[in-house]
Write an enzyme that holds these catalytic residues in place. Structure first.
Site, PDB file in Angstrom:
ATOM      1  N   GLU A 151     110.710  -1.895 -53.866  1.00  0.00           N
ATOM      2  CA  GLU A 151     111.173  -0.699 -52.821  1.00  0.00           C
ATOM      3  C   GLU A 151     109.591   0.155 -52.861  1.00  0.00           C
ATOM      4  OE1 GLU A 151     111.261  -0.662 -49.254  1.00  0.00           O
ATOM      5  OE2 GLU A 151     110.241   0.703 -49.825  1.00  0.00           O
ATOM      6  N   CYS A 263     115.246   7.023 -59.027  1.00  0.00           N
ATOM      7  CA  CYS A 263     114.971   6.002 -59.963  1.00  0.00           C
ATOM      8  C   CYS A 263     113.633   6.611 -60.813  1.00  0.00           C
ATOM      9  CB  CYS A 263     113.381   5.898 -58.647  1.00  0.00           C
ATOM     10  SG  CYS A 263     114.570   4.875 -57.011  1.00  0.00           S
TER      11      CYS A 263
END
Ligand SMILES: NC(=O)c1ccc[n+]([C@@H]2O[C@H](COP(=O)([O-])OP(=O)(O)OC[C@H]3O[C@@H](n4cnc5c(N)ncnc54)[C@H](O)[C@@H]3O)[C@@H](O)[C@H]2O)c1
Length: 435
Positions: A151, A263
């Site tokens: 993703e 992230c």
């Protein structure tokens, strides 16, 4: 198609909502009962522009089902998307894969007919091989296929990123599966997204390598900005000048605080740890991690300097505490490093955050949340523009602070230093020589 998202966080909910919007039936599963209860009541656990409306519409139209019943969701779905977290391990830099492996062990018993198992969670290269092995120990090989489909959404822009991604990366060598996934993503591919098929390991590595590259770009520009400050060069001009080179591109060249979020910090570390297992030294990424840590300390020291090291009982107001605007995500936000250090020096902290009060600061007596920027700024000694929310872009500081000699530290360069000077405001930006 019938799809199942296992893990209904940022990725699972956004992916689920968007696939349901395209006409699929989507089961969103989570082991957090409270989260599922709330979703069924129309209470959305995260802040993401446009998501709430989308979820509510598909829920009403019965294309979205929120449940804790993994058996039912797996049994009724053709494709399972694993979207659970892969945070950093407590005492090591590698990715903690326990949530992924737990889901994999749990779904095995419900696989009675062919399922495509898509790993959306960001995972170290070769993890898919281990996942396949775990399933194979209990399930016939012809009943499943493990695919990597990483993703790339950005929080705050997640729905747009799903609808108009630059690319869809599919890691599989199974032609039948690749065709099914092409059809699933076809509405998006038709709008221009590139559909790129590679090996499973290739897809896994593309994810980490992309994030590490973007993190490198940010840190690189932040370091160049330090040189700009010393030499009287405007770093914004340098960003534009560099970015005009199409080989480099203009994005991710904006100067700011250390990169944060859920992230980049963890994925850069996980990539280094992953490479070390294969005896590969990713020295560039290691430097980026170090550079980013230095930046957290550098900007904290800058605050001390701006206040001439006199922080005791000074009111310091943070405008925004999340790592970027349009998200409520606090993971690895630099405000979490700065605020405790300022408190230690005796400062009184206020923060205004459009996504509400943060549990991260509840333990501090001298940290107060404000929902209103004007009230938060009143009588402050220092304003720190930490997150570039739109509502912080046109504040009339003199009118709202009502105190002499207040200072503004603009970590996002939202305001014009010239206008601030004209208005006799003590204004500090980054990546530029003070005017
Ligand atoms: N957030 C982002 O911007 C983003 C972007 C790209 C990729 N990713 C990656 O996607 C993955 C998910 O990230 P996220 O931000 O959505 O995480 P998140 O923490 O927001 O959500 C994970 C969800 O999984 C649930 N969960 C955990 N174990 C479970 C289990 N056994 N069964 C069912 N549900 C379970 C949790 O309760 C939680 O709701 C991570 O690997 C992340 O690195 C995230």
């Amino acid at each position: 198609m019938n799809l199942c998202m296992i893990g209904s966080g940022y990725v699972g909910l956004v992916t689920g909502a968007c696939f349901a919007d395209l006409g699929n039936i989507v089961h969103c599963v989570d082991n957090d009962k409270n989260k599922i209860y709330n979703l069924n009541q129309g209470i959305i656990p995260i802040y993401e522009p446009g998501l709430s409306e989308m979820l509510k519409k598909s829920f009403k139209d019965k294309r979205l089902i929120f449940s804790t019943d993994l058996k039912k969701a797996v049994t009724n779905s053709d494709i399972l998307f694993i979207c659970v977290g892969t945070p950093m391990k407590k005492n090591s830099k590698s990715a903690n894969l326990k949530y992924v492996y737990k889901v994999i062990r749990d779904i095995r018993k419900y696989i009675k007919k062919f399922k495509i198992i898509i790993i959306k969670s960001s995972i170290p290269v070769t993890t898919g091989d281990k996942i396949e092995k775990i399933i194979k120990s209990k399930v016939k090989r012809n009943l499943f296929e493990v695919v990597s489909n990483p993703e790339f959404l950005r929080e705050g822009e997640a729905i747009r990123d799903f609808r108009y991604p630059d690319r869809i990366i599919i890691g599989t060598d199974n032609k039948k599966v690749s065709k099914i996934l092409f059809n699933l993503y076809n509405p998006i591919i038709k709008k221009g997204a590139k559909y790129f098929i590679t090996s499973r390991r290739g897809a896994e590595l593309i994810k980490y390598a992309s994030n590490a590259f973007l993190a490198t770009k940010i840190s690189y520009m932040n370091e160049i900005a330090n040189l700009c400050e010393k030499t009287g060069v405007n770093s914004e001009d340098v960003s534009i000048g560099i970015g005009l080179d199409q080989r480099i591109g203009s994005r991710f060249l904006r100067v700011g605080p250390a990169f944060g979020g859920s992230c980049f910090p963890k994925d850069t570390r996980a990539l280094v740890a992953n490479a070390e297992k294969f005896k590969v030294n990713l020295s560039i990424i290691k430097s980026v991690i170090k550079s980013n840590e230095n930046r957290r300390n550098l900007l904290t020291k800058r605050i001390f300097n701006i206040m001439s090291n006199k922080l005791k009982d000074k009111i310091i107001t943070f405008l925004g505490v999340t790592f970027k605007p349009n998200t409520d995500d606090m993971r690895m936000s630099s405000s979490q490093t700065m605020i405790p250090k300022l408190l230690k020096k005796g400062a009184i902290i206020r923060y205004c955050e459009p996504t509400g009060k943060k549990k991260e600061f509840e333990k501090y007596k001298k940290v107060t949340f404000y929902s209103n920027a004007i009230k938060a700024c009143f009588k402050s000694d220092l304003i720190i523009i930490h997150t570039e929310w739109d509502e912080f872009k046109s504040l009339e500081f003199k009118k709202i602070i009502k105190k002499v000699n207040f200072k503004v530290f603009d970590m996002r360069n939202l305001y014009s230093a010239e206008i601030m000077k004209k208005n006799k405001i003590n204004y500090f930006s980054i990546g530029k020589k003070p005017i």
